[in-house]
Design an enzyme around this catalytic site. Structure first.
Site, PDB file in Angstrom:
ATOM      1  N   ASP A  41     -23.153   4.375  17.741  1.00  0.00           N
ATOM      2  CA  ASP A  41     -23.066   3.148  18.543  1.00  0.00           C
ATOM      3  C   ASP A  41     -22.523   1.991  17.723  1.00  0.00           C
ATOM      4  O   ASP A  41     -21.829   1.120  18.254  1.00  0.00           O
ATOM      5  CB  ASP A  41     -24.434   2.821  19.147  1.00  0.00           C
ATOM      6  CG  ASP A  41     -24.844   3.839  20.214  1.00  0.00           C
ATOM      7  OD1 ASP A  41     -26.028   3.858  20.586  1.00  0.00           O
ATOM      8  OD2 ASP A  41     -23.968   4.626  20.647  1.00  0.00           O
ATOM      9  N   HIS A  45     -23.094   3.667  26.785  1.00  0.00           N
ATOM     10  CA  HIS A  45     -22.581   5.024  26.932  1.00  0.00           C
ATOM     11  C   HIS A  45     -22.171   5.324  28.368  1.00  0.00           C
ATOM     12  O   HIS A  45     -22.709   4.754  29.316  1.00  0.00           O
ATOM     13  CB  HIS A  45     -23.658   6.042  26.527  1.00  0.00           C
ATOM     14  CG  HIS A  45     -24.176   5.836  25.149  1.00  0.00           C
ATOM     15  ND1 HIS A  45     -25.434   6.251  24.760  1.00  0.00           N
ATOM     16  CD2 HIS A  45     -23.631   5.254  24.055  1.00  0.00           C
ATOM     17  CE1 HIS A  45     -25.635   5.932  23.494  1.00  0.00           C
ATOM     18  NE2 HIS A  45     -24.548   5.315  23.038  1.00  0.00           N
ATOM     19  N   LYS A  94     -27.362   7.004  37.338  1.00  0.00           N
ATOM     20  CA  LYS A  94     -28.651   6.974  36.638  1.00  0.00           C
ATOM     21  C   LYS A  94     -29.628   6.086  37.389  1.00  0.00           C
ATOM     22  O   LYS A  94     -29.287   4.962  37.747  1.00  0.00           O
ATOM     23  CB  LYS A  94     -28.467   6.435  35.200  1.00  0.00           C
ATOM     24  CG  LYS A  94     -27.574   7.300  34.339  1.00  0.00           C
ATOM     25  CD  LYS A  94     -27.191   6.625  33.047  1.00  0.00           C
ATOM     26  CE  LYS A  94     -26.160   7.455  32.292  1.00  0.00           C
ATOM     27  NZ  LYS A  94     -25.581   6.724  31.154  1.00  0.00           N
ATOM     28  N   TYR A 126     -35.085   8.270  32.876  1.00  0.00           N
ATOM     29  CA  TYR A 126     -34.053   8.141  33.888  1.00  0.00           C
ATOM     30  C   TYR A 126     -33.604   9.500  34.414  1.00  0.00           C
ATOM     31  O   TYR A 126     -33.601  10.489  33.697  1.00  0.00           O
ATOM     32  CB  TYR A 126     -32.852   7.337  33.379  1.00  0.00           C
ATOM     33  CG  TYR A 126     -32.261   7.740  32.070  1.00  0.00           C
ATOM     34  CD1 TYR A 126     -32.934   7.503  30.873  1.00  0.00           C
ATOM     35  CD2 TYR A 126     -31.003   8.324  32.000  1.00  0.00           C
ATOM     36  CE1 TYR A 126     -32.386   7.852  29.649  1.00  0.00           C
ATOM     37  CE2 TYR A 126     -30.439   8.657  30.780  1.00  0.00           C
ATOM     38  CZ  TYR A 126     -31.134   8.419  29.616  1.00  0.00           C
ATOM     39  OH  TYR A 126     -30.581   8.769  28.407  1.00  0.00           O
TER      40      TYR A 126
END
Ligand SMILES: Cc1cn([C@H]2C[C@H](O)[C@@H](COP(=O)(O)OP(=O)(O)O[C@H]3O[C@H](C)C(=O)[C@H](O)[C@H]3O)O2)c(=O)[nH]c1=O
Length: 183
Positions: free
Chosen positions: A172, A66, A76, A136
């Site tokens: 996904d 992503h 991130k 994260y």
């Protein structure tokens, strides 16, 4: 804290200093000043984190790949606090000399290794154990309208995932190849 470069400029492996004693362990999981110094020493622009995310996955679950498009692209800082995961970042920065290259690393609750994924990467991971907790920090807020995805098994990327028969959600499973993705 020990910082290791990767073959992809900007993508950094960060190994925090762990203080072990008979009670257990302690480490600074994030220190703003120290992190900005890491970026400065790597010639990267400063960032501010605005959101913390936490997901839990069963063994074999694969989340990704992503990314969010500008102006919502997210940097991130990722780590695993329980279990283990194979974490992958793919360079999708237009004009990057390493465009389309991927880097994978095992993150787990033993080593506490972290990965800094700058804006401009697609990101995903596969859980290697049940009850894997993945945390994260992101440098931009969630903006679903800007989200893009790339197929985890895009043959042109050739990403090696550790576990066969990964478990993905339909989004996904339906992700396009990088070539067909509007980056
Ligand atoms: C990412 C995100 C999701 N959500 C909501 C939207 C859905 O209803 C639910 C699950 O979202 P999603 O299926 O996109 O979660 P993941 O598949 O873990 O997505 C993440 O997967 C890979 C590993 C990434 O690097 C991204 O940060 C992120 O896309 O949480 C939110 O409310 N805020 C958020 O920031």
């Amino acid at each position: 804290m020990n910082v290791e470069k990767t073959p992809i400029p900007g993508l950094l492996v960060i190994k925090p200093r762990i203080f072990n004693d008979p009670r257990g362990f302690f480490f600074e999981s994030f220190n703003h000043e120290a992190f900005l110094k890491v970026l400065e020493e790597d010639g990267q622009p400063t960032v501010d984190f605005v959101q913390d995310n936490h997901s839990c996955s069963s063994k074999g679950v694969l989340r990704g790949l992503h990314f969010q498009r500008d102006p919502h692209a997210q940097g991130k800082l990722v780590r695993v606090v329980k279990g283990a995961a194979w974490d992958v970042a793919v360079d999708i920065r237009p004009g990057s000399p390493t465009l389309g290259q991927w880097f994978g690393i095992k993150l787990d609750a033993q080593e506490h290794t972290m990965l800094w994924v700058p804006p401009g990467f697609a990101h995903g991971f596969q859980a290697l154990e049940d009850d894997t907790h993945f945390l994260y920090k992101t440098t931009a807020y969630y903006a679903p309208e800007s989200e893009g995805s790339i197929a985890y098994n895009d043959p042109e990327l050739g990403i090696k995932w550790p576990l066969q028969d990964p478990l993905l959600n339909q989004k996904d499973l339906d992700a396009p190849s990088m070539r067909l993705t509007h980056l």
